[in-house]
Structure formats: C-alpha cells, structure tokens
Scaffold this motif. Sequence first.
Motif, PDB file in Angstrom:
ATOM      1  N   ALA A 194      79.010  28.691  27.837  1.00  0.00           N
ATOM      2  CA  ALA A 194      80.196  29.449  27.435  1.00  0.00           C
ATOM      3  C   ALA A 194      80.502  30.595  28.384  1.00  0.00           C
ATOM      4  O   ALA A 194      81.625  31.120  28.398  1.00  0.00           O
ATOM      5  CB  ALA A 194      80.013  29.992  26.014  1.00  0.00           C
ATOM      6  N   ALA A 195      79.521  30.992  29.197  1.00  0.00           N
ATOM      7  CA  ALA A 195      79.725  32.063  30.169  1.00  0.00           C
ATOM      8  C   ALA A 195      79.744  31.550  31.601  1.00  0.00           C
ATOM      9  O   ALA A 195      80.534  32.015  32.422  1.00  0.00           O
ATOM     10  CB  ALA A 195      78.623  33.109  30.029  1.00  0.00           C
ATOM     11  N   ASP A 196      78.889  30.576  31.906  1.00  0.00           N
ATOM     12  CA  ASP A 196      78.686  30.164  33.288  1.00  0.00           C
ATOM     13  C   ASP A 196      79.721  29.163  33.788  1.00  0.00           C
ATOM     14  O   ASP A 196      80.006  29.121  34.981  1.00  0.00           O
ATOM     15  CB  ASP A 196      77.285  29.564  33.458  1.00  0.00           C
ATOM     16  N   ASP A 197      80.269  28.332  32.908  1.00  0.00           N
ATOM     17  CA  ASP A 197      81.320  27.394  33.289  1.00  0.00           C
ATOM     18  C   ASP A 197      82.659  28.015  32.892  1.00  0.00           C
ATOM     19  O   ASP A 197      83.027  28.048  31.720  1.00  0.00           O
ATOM     20  CB  ASP A 197      81.117  26.047  32.587  1.00  0.00           C
ATOM     21  N   ARG A 198      83.414  28.493  33.878  1.00  0.00           N
ATOM     22  CA  ARG A 198      84.616  29.269  33.578  1.00  0.00           C
ATOM     23  C   ARG A 198      85.746  28.411  33.016  1.00  0.00           C
ATOM     24  O   ARG A 198      86.600  28.915  32.279  1.00  0.00           O
ATOM     25  CB  ARG A 198      85.039  30.053  34.815  1.00  0.00           C
ATOM     26  N   ASP A 199      85.771  27.114  33.327  1.00  0.00           N
ATOM     27  CA  ASP A 199      86.751  26.239  32.692  1.00  0.00           C
ATOM     28  C   ASP A 199      86.413  26.057  31.210  1.00  0.00           C
ATOM     29  O   ASP A 199      87.297  26.078  30.352  1.00  0.00           O
ATOM     30  CB  ASP A 199      86.804  24.883  33.389  1.00  0.00           C
ATOM     31  N   VAL A 200      85.137  25.855  30.916  1.00  0.00           N
ATOM     32  CA  VAL A 200      84.708  25.764  29.519  1.00  0.00           C
ATOM     33  C   VAL A 200      85.033  27.069  28.796  1.00  0.00           C
ATOM     34  O   VAL A 200      85.544  27.069  27.671  1.00  0.00           O
ATOM     35  CB  VAL A 200      83.202  25.444  29.420  1.00  0.00           C
ATOM     36  N   ALA A 201      84.765  28.191  29.449  1.00  0.00           N
ATOM     37  CA  ALA A 201      85.038  29.492  28.839  1.00  0.00           C
ATOM     38  C   ALA A 201      86.524  29.670  28.544  1.00  0.00           C
ATOM     39  O   ALA A 201      86.900  30.219  27.501  1.00  0.00           O
ATOM     40  CB  ALA A 201      84.544  30.607  29.756  1.00  0.00           C
ATOM     41  N   ALA A 202      87.373  29.205  29.468  1.00  0.00           N
ATOM     42  CA  ALA A 202      88.821  29.332  29.251  1.00  0.00           C
ATOM     43  C   ALA A 202      89.272  28.463  28.091  1.00  0.00           C
ATOM     44  O   ALA A 202      90.078  28.888  27.252  1.00  0.00           O
ATOM     45  CB  ALA A 202      89.568  28.956  30.525  1.00  0.00           C
ATOM     46  N   ARG A 203      88.762  27.236  28.017  1.00  0.00           N
ATOM     47  CA  ARG A 203      89.145  26.356  26.909  1.00  0.00           C
ATOM     48  C   ARG A 203      88.645  26.915  25.583  1.00  0.00           C
ATOM     49  O   ARG A 203      89.347  26.871  24.572  1.00  0.00           O
ATOM     50  CB  ARG A 203      88.613  24.939  27.123  1.00  0.00           C
ATOM     51  N   ILE A 204      87.435  27.477  25.580  1.00  0.00           N
ATOM     52  CA  ILE A 204      86.896  28.090  24.367  1.00  0.00           C
ATOM     53  C   ILE A 204      87.762  29.267  23.931  1.00  0.00           C
ATOM     54  O   ILE A 204      88.067  29.435  22.744  1.00  0.00           O
ATOM     55  CB  ILE A 204      85.438  28.542  24.596  1.00  0.00           C
ATOM     56  N   ALA A 205      88.165  30.102  24.892  1.00  0.00           N
ATOM     57  CA  ALA A 205      88.995  31.260  24.559  1.00  0.00           C
ATOM     58  C   ALA A 205      90.283  30.823  23.886  1.00  0.00           C
ATOM     59  O   ALA A 205      90.694  31.384  22.857  1.00  0.00           O
ATOM     60  CB  ALA A 205      89.306  32.062  25.825  1.00  0.00           C
TER      61      ALA A 205
END
Length: 323
Positions: free
Chosen positions: A233-244
């Motif tokens: 959730a922190a290290d993969d910024r695409d995953v982080a953006a989708r989570i946000a």
Amino acid sequence: MPIHPPNLDRESSVSSEEEEEKTTEEENNISDLGVKSALPNSSPTQQSDEDTSLVAQIYDESRAEDRDFLRPLVVELANNVYTIPPEKLNDGEKQIVEEAARDAIPRLLKFSVLTGITQLEPIAYIIATAEHESYFGATLYGHNYMYEYSGERPGSQQEQDYFNNAYGGRNGNDRVNDGYKYRGRGFVQITGEANYDKMQEVYNRAISNPTALERQANIDLSPIDLVNNPDIAADDRDVAARIAVLGMQQGIFRPPNNNLPFFFRVNAPRNERARRQRFENARQIVNPDDRAGYIAGRAEAYYQTLTRFFESGYLPSSIVEFS
C-alpha cells in the motif's frame, strides 16, 4: 493520518490562491484537442475524427519526446502544493513535495477515471487529501510519508510501541504488534487490519472485472495480498493511487456511508459557497476532526486549476493514455 513535524504544522485558512491564470502554448494545445469540451466518461472513440487524429498525433509526438501530454496541468497542480500558507515550507522542502506531486497526481487522475470518477470536484478533493495525508509520498527529514509518521526512528522499538499503543485492539488489530503492522500507509493512509482486509477485497473485486478502458490502457490487473503484505500500500505507487481513489469512493477509510458519491452529488448546487461546504463536509471520509477547513481550501485551489483545463467540469477518459 500523519503526524507532522512542528515546522510543517498548518493552520486552517480560507484559500487566498487567486493566482493569475496561466495561458501557455501547451495549454492552448490541450484546448485545441477538444479536451475542454470533453463529456463525462468520454473516450477517444466518442470524439470527432479530427479530435481523434490530433490526439493520436500529439500522443505519438510525446512518446518520441517526453510522453507527458499533461505536463502543463501536472506542473501547475504541483506548483500549488502548500501555498496556504506558503511560509510553512522552505524552498527546498516545497521542491521535494512538488516533485512527489508530479509523480503522484497523474496516477491519482488516471485511477480516478478508471474507477469512474470524472467530476472535477471529487477529483480535486482526492488530490488535496493525498497532499495533506502523505505529502504525495514525499520523503522529508529522512521519513517516507507513504508511511505514517510517528516521530520515532523508522522500524525502531519505540516506533512499534507508538503504533501498538495507538492502534492496538482497534479496527481488527487483535494480535501482538498488529497496531504497528497495520499502521497508516499510502497516499491516503489506510490503518487497521479490518480496513486492510476490506480494501484488499474491494481492490481485487474491482480488477477482477476490468472495464474496456482498463484493458485498453494496459493497467496491471494483478490481485494483491494486502493483509499479508501491507507494505504494498506504500511501496507500489499505482496500488496506492488505486487504494486512495477506491477507498474514498467506497467509504473504506471511515465507514459507513462516508464516501465521495454521498458528498459530491452530480446535481448539487454549483456555486462556490456550496462547493466549499461540500469540501469541508467531505473530510468525514477520512478524518472529520483534522483540518477540514484547511483541506477544503486546498481542494478549492486544485479545483480552480482543473477547471481552467477542463471547462466541462469533467475529466475525459482519454486522460488515462497520458498519465
């Protein structure tokens, strides 16, 4: 919610960012492509043949050069960071956050559109929330703000004790060290095992049935194991953006019913006073007790920038190709 170092503490204030409109040649190019008249959920196939041809031409040229069709927009959005009040970041710190914003904002725009959010108001609020919660993932004072800030040395026993005391026994954290393991991460920081588990379910369900646009854009549709690997959730910024985006859209950060559709109804009044009130009320999506007025001012600043580029009030789906 991150805890900020003393010299980064901000006071809530009404936006004074009535900046002069910047009309650059690059912005005019965007207007010439018909982006300003884009309809919600529009796609290149829905544009005129002339517009489609121009989009393809500019996209090909940008591949050969920079591939950043949205550079004028992203630069202007990034240049807005923490201009309320400007004295709270020194020049070096502001530059660090601006660089993080240039990386984060295209991701947030892309996943907003892919998630079905094209109205500019909630998108502006997503960007403002990511700025406040994580500095867009900037690293300041040796701390990566994609991870919640404790004031202690990262990974130290003191930091683990801090988060275990803060979050232990809450939000599904019922095992030893769960408070630390499921501390805040991401552009909009998710906390607690129950929320990580729910976000994993929502995320994997969303990618299991991709839209045609997602398939066309070659988006990574791999499922994630967020519960066992929360650092994703922190290290993969695409995953982080989708989570946000998904988390705010579906009310995962602070359920129930605290979500973007509830606060940003399409048929809501469009005047500035009503919009400002929506921005303030929307803080309930993440943390109603934390700087609602300040973040509303930041959202208004981002909204004004977005509307200068997209006068229709919506992002076009073709933005995915350039972000």
